[in-house]
Design a protein around this motif. Structure first.
Motif, PDB file in Angstrom:
ATOM      1  N   PRO A  25      -4.021  -1.943   0.773  1.00  0.00           N
ATOM      2  CA  PRO A  25      -2.994  -2.559  -0.072  1.00  0.00           C
ATOM      3  C   PRO A  25      -1.608  -2.341   0.523  1.00  0.00           C
ATOM      4  O   PRO A  25      -1.312  -1.283   1.087  1.00  0.00           O
ATOM      5  CB  PRO A  25      -3.133  -1.807  -1.410  1.00  0.00           C
ATOM      6  CG  PRO A  25      -4.480  -1.158  -1.370  1.00  0.00           C
ATOM      7  CD  PRO A  25      -4.738  -0.855   0.069  1.00  0.00           C
ATOM      8  N   THR A  26      -0.750  -3.350   0.381  1.00  0.00           N
ATOM      9  CA  THR A  26       0.582  -3.257   0.966  1.00  0.00           C
ATOM     10  C   THR A  26       1.704  -3.314  -0.061  1.00  0.00           C
ATOM     11  O   THR A  26       2.862  -3.108   0.284  1.00  0.00           O
ATOM     12  CB  THR A  26       0.801  -4.400   1.989  1.00  0.00           C
ATOM     13  OG1 THR A  26       0.593  -5.657   1.340  1.00  0.00           O
ATOM     14  CG2 THR A  26      -0.174  -4.276   3.159  1.00  0.00           C
ATOM     15  N   GLU A  27       1.366  -3.597  -1.321  1.00  0.00           N
ATOM     16  CA  GLU A  27       2.402  -3.659  -2.346  1.00  0.00           C
ATOM     17  C   GLU A  27       2.931  -2.256  -2.644  1.00  0.00           C
ATOM     18  O   GLU A  27       2.166  -1.291  -2.612  1.00  0.00           O
ATOM     19  CB  GLU A  27       1.846  -4.281  -3.632  1.00  0.00           C
ATOM     20  CG  GLU A  27       1.455  -5.745  -3.498  1.00  0.00           C
ATOM     21  CD  GLU A  27       2.639  -6.632  -3.160  1.00  0.00           C
ATOM     22  OE1 GLU A  27       3.726  -6.418  -3.737  1.00  0.00           O
ATOM     23  OE2 GLU A  27       2.483  -7.536  -2.319  1.00  0.00           O
ATOM     24  N   PRO A  28       4.238  -2.107  -2.941  1.00  0.00           N
ATOM     25  CA  PRO A  28       4.804  -0.789  -3.241  1.00  0.00           C
ATOM     26  C   PRO A  28       4.085  -0.121  -4.411  1.00  0.00           C
ATOM     27  O   PRO A  28       3.651  -0.797  -5.347  1.00  0.00           O
ATOM     28  CB  PRO A  28       6.266  -1.104  -3.600  1.00  0.00           C
ATOM     29  CG  PRO A  28       6.552  -2.416  -2.938  1.00  0.00           C
ATOM     30  CD  PRO A  28       5.269  -3.179  -2.976  1.00  0.00           C
ATOM     31  N   GLY A  29       3.953   1.213  -4.329  1.00  0.00           N
ATOM     32  CA  GLY A  29       3.316   1.951  -5.404  1.00  0.00           C
ATOM     33  C   GLY A  29       2.267   2.914  -4.882  1.00  0.00           C
ATOM     34  O   GLY A  29       2.125   3.097  -3.659  1.00  0.00           O
ATOM     35  N   PRO A  30       1.515   3.550  -5.785  1.00  0.00           N
ATOM     36  CA  PRO A  30       0.515   4.551  -5.384  1.00  0.00           C
ATOM     37  C   PRO A  30      -0.542   4.014  -4.431  1.00  0.00           C
ATOM     38  O   PRO A  30      -0.991   4.725  -3.531  1.00  0.00           O
ATOM     39  CB  PRO A  30      -0.105   4.979  -6.727  1.00  0.00           C
ATOM     40  CG  PRO A  30       0.933   4.656  -7.752  1.00  0.00           C
ATOM     41  CD  PRO A  30       1.638   3.436  -7.251  1.00  0.00           C
ATOM     42  N   ASP A  31      -0.950   2.756  -4.628  1.00  0.00           N
ATOM     43  CA  ASP A  31      -1.978   2.189  -3.749  1.00  0.00           C
ATOM     44  C   ASP A  31      -1.482   2.097  -2.311  1.00  0.00           C
ATOM     45  O   ASP A  31      -2.244   2.329  -1.365  1.00  0.00           O
ATOM     46  CB  ASP A  31      -2.409   0.805  -4.234  1.00  0.00           C
ATOM     47  CG  ASP A  31      -3.270   0.869  -5.485  1.00  0.00           C
ATOM     48  OD1 ASP A  31      -3.736   1.975  -5.828  1.00  0.00           O
ATOM     49  OD2 ASP A  31      -3.469  -0.183  -6.116  1.00  0.00           O
ATOM     50  N   ARG A  32      -0.203   1.767  -2.140  1.00  0.00           N
ATOM     51  CA  ARG A  32       0.356   1.701  -0.789  1.00  0.00           C
ATOM     52  C   ARG A  32       0.422   3.098  -0.174  1.00  0.00           C
ATOM     53  O   ARG A  32       0.109   3.274   1.013  1.00  0.00           O
ATOM     54  CB  ARG A  32       1.750   1.069  -0.821  1.00  0.00           C
ATOM     55  CG  ARG A  32       2.383   0.955   0.572  1.00  0.00           C
ATOM     56  CD  ARG A  32       3.812   0.448   0.530  1.00  0.00           C
ATOM     57  NE  ARG A  32       4.389   0.404   1.857  1.00  0.00           N
ATOM     58  CZ  ARG A  32       4.330  -0.639   2.671  1.00  0.00           C
ATOM     59  NH1 ARG A  32       3.705  -1.734   2.279  1.00  0.00           N
ATOM     60  NH2 ARG A  32       4.886  -0.593   3.872  1.00  0.00           N
ATOM     61  N   GLU A  33       0.825   4.074  -0.964  1.00  0.00           N
ATOM     62  CA  GLU A  33       0.886   5.439  -0.445  1.00  0.00           C
ATOM     63  C   GLU A  33      -0.497   5.903  -0.006  1.00  0.00           C
ATOM     64  O   GLU A  33      -0.647   6.568   1.029  1.00  0.00           O
ATOM     65  CB  GLU A  33       1.457   6.381  -1.517  1.00  0.00           C
ATOM     66  CG  GLU A  33       2.914   6.128  -1.863  1.00  0.00           C
ATOM     67  CD  GLU A  33       3.812   6.165  -0.639  1.00  0.00           C
ATOM     68  OE1 GLU A  33       3.706   7.139   0.141  1.00  0.00           O
ATOM     69  OE2 GLU A  33       4.609   5.218  -0.443  1.00  0.00           O
ATOM     70  N   ASN A  34      -1.501   5.530  -0.768  1.00  0.00           N
ATOM     71  CA  ASN A  34      -2.869   5.869  -0.385  1.00  0.00           C
ATOM     72  C   ASN A  34      -3.267   5.140   0.894  1.00  0.00           C
ATOM     73  O   ASN A  34      -3.950   5.708   1.757  1.00  0.00           O
ATOM     74  CB  ASN A  34      -3.836   5.511  -1.511  1.00  0.00           C
ATOM     75  CG  ASN A  34      -5.281   5.814  -1.150  1.00  0.00           C
ATOM     76  OD1 ASN A  34      -5.685   6.968  -1.085  1.00  0.00           O
ATOM     77  ND2 ASN A  34      -6.067   4.777  -0.910  1.00  0.00           N
ATOM     78  N   ALA A  35      -2.831   3.890   1.017  1.00  0.00           N
ATOM     79  CA  ALA A  35      -3.146   3.114   2.225  1.00  0.00           C
ATOM     80  C   ALA A  35      -2.550   3.764   3.465  1.00  0.00           C
ATOM     81  O   ALA A  35      -3.192   3.825   4.523  1.00  0.00           O
ATOM     82  CB  ALA A  35      -2.640   1.680   2.078  1.00  0.00           C
TER      83      ALA A  35
END
Length: 285
Positions: A25-35
Motif C-alpha cells: 500500500p502507498t497511501e499515507p497512514g499505518p498501512d504505508r508504514e507497514n509497507a
C-alpha cells in the motif's frame, strides 16, 4: 542442489528468490508504514531483486521503495516496468508504448527511484497499436544514452520474444507462471535455452495451492507450507527462474523467503510435476 543465484544478462548477480512490490500500500497512514517495513525486511532477509512498475500507483510504488531503501545497499537490483499509461478514454489505464510515453515514464522512474540509471527496465506489455520496432527502439536509445542498463519484456509469446531479440538484447521475461498455471511453459523453455532470466509473476496461486491435495501432501511430508512448496518447485524447475512473490505482510514475506532453503526430493518433484492442473490457465490481466 538448487542454485540460489542467477546472473541476469551475464552481469547482474541476484538471489533467485526476489520480491514483487505490487501489493504494498502507498497511501499515507499505518498501512504505508507497514509497507515500508516490509520492503526493508525483504532486504534484511537477503532479497536482492525487487520488482515494481509505473502501473503500480502511477509511480507511487517506485516512490515507496525509494523512501524505504534509498540509499540502496550494494547489490540490490530494483527493476521497473513501463508501457502502461493513463491515456485511455477518461484517463483509464491502457497499453501505450509510444516513444514519448516510454521515455517520459523512464525519466519519471529515475526521479522517483532516485537513480541515475535503471539497471533492468522491462516493457510491461507490448502495445499492439505501436510498431514493435518503435517501442523497443526507444528503449534501446535510452540504453545507449546510459539511462537504462538492460532490457526485458513481460507477458510475451515465444514468437514475440523471437521478434524482439532481432531488435534488442533481451535479458529477462516476466510472464505469469506457477505450479498450477503453466500456460507459458514454451516461453520458459525458450528463456532457458537462451539463458534469459524468467521472472514468474503471480508465482503462487494464493489459496489454491493450499487447497490442492497433491501440494498439501508434499507440504506435510516436508514440514512446510503449500506456498513454500509452490515456490520451491519454481526454484527447482529451471535455473533461469526468478520468482517474485509479493505480500504486504512481514510474516508472509518471511514464509516466502524461507522457501529458498526447501529442497524437494525426486519423488516430490515427480509428484508436483504430474499434478492435475485446473484448466488451461487464467487469461493474462
Amino acid at each position: 542442489m538448487t542454485p540460489h543465484t542467477f546472473r541476469i544478462g551475464g552481469e547482474l548477480d541476484v538471489r533467485r528468490l526476489g520480491f514483487g512490490a505490487m501489493r504494498l500500500p502507498t497511501e499515507p497512514g499505518p498501512d504505508r508504514e507497514n509497507a515500508l517495513a516490509v520492503a526493508r525486511r525483504a532486504v534484511e532477509l537477503g532479497v536482492t531483486l525487487i520488482d515494481t512498475a509505473h502501473l503500480y500507483g502511477g509511480g507511487a510504488n517506485e516512490e515507496l521503495l525509494a523512501e524505504a531503501l534509498h540509499p540502496y545497499p550494494e547489490g540490490l537490483l530494483i527493476t521497473t516496468k513501463v508501457g502502461v499509461a493513463r491515456t485511455g478514454p477518461g484517463g483509464e489505464w491502457k497499453l501505450d508504448g509510444r516513444p514519448a510515453i516510454l521515455r517520459e515514464q523512464v525519466e519519471q522512474a529515475l526521479r522517483r527511484l532516485r537513480l541515475e540509471r535503471i539497471e533492468l527496465l522491462q516493457l510491461h506489455r507490448i502495445d499492439p497499436d505501436t510498431p514493435l520496432a518503435d517501442q523497443l527502439g526507444t528503449l534501446r536509445e535510452l540504453q545507449t544514452e546510459g539511462l537504462v542498463g538492460r532490457i526485458g519484456l513481460s507477458e510475451v509469446t515465444v514468437a514475440e520474444l523471437d521478434r524482439a531479440r532481432e531488435i534488442i538484447d533481451v535479458v529477462s521475461v516476466q510472464n505469469r507462471y506457477s505450479l498450477l498455471d503453466r500456460e507459458h511453459e514454451p516461453v520458459l523453455a525458450a528463456c532457458e535455452a537462451a539463458g534469459i532470466a524468467f521472472l514468474p509473476w503471480r508465482p503462487v496461486a494464493w489459496g489454491e495451492a493450499g487447497a490442492h491435495a497433491g501440494i498439501a501432501a508434499v507440504a506435510a511430508d516436508l514440514g512446510a507450507t503449500p506456498t513454500q512448496v509452490a515456490l520451491a518447485w519454481l526454484l527447482d524447475r529451471s535455473p533461469v527462474v526468478l520468482p517474485i512473490p509479493g505480500t504486504a505482510r512481514i510474516e508472509h514475506l518471511e514464509e516466502n523467503i524461507a522457501a529458498a532453503g526447501l529442497e524437494l526430493t525426486p519423488a516430490h518433484r515427480d509428484r508436483l510435476d504430474g499434478l492435475d492442473l485446473p484448466g488451461d490457465g487464467a487469461p493474462a490481466d
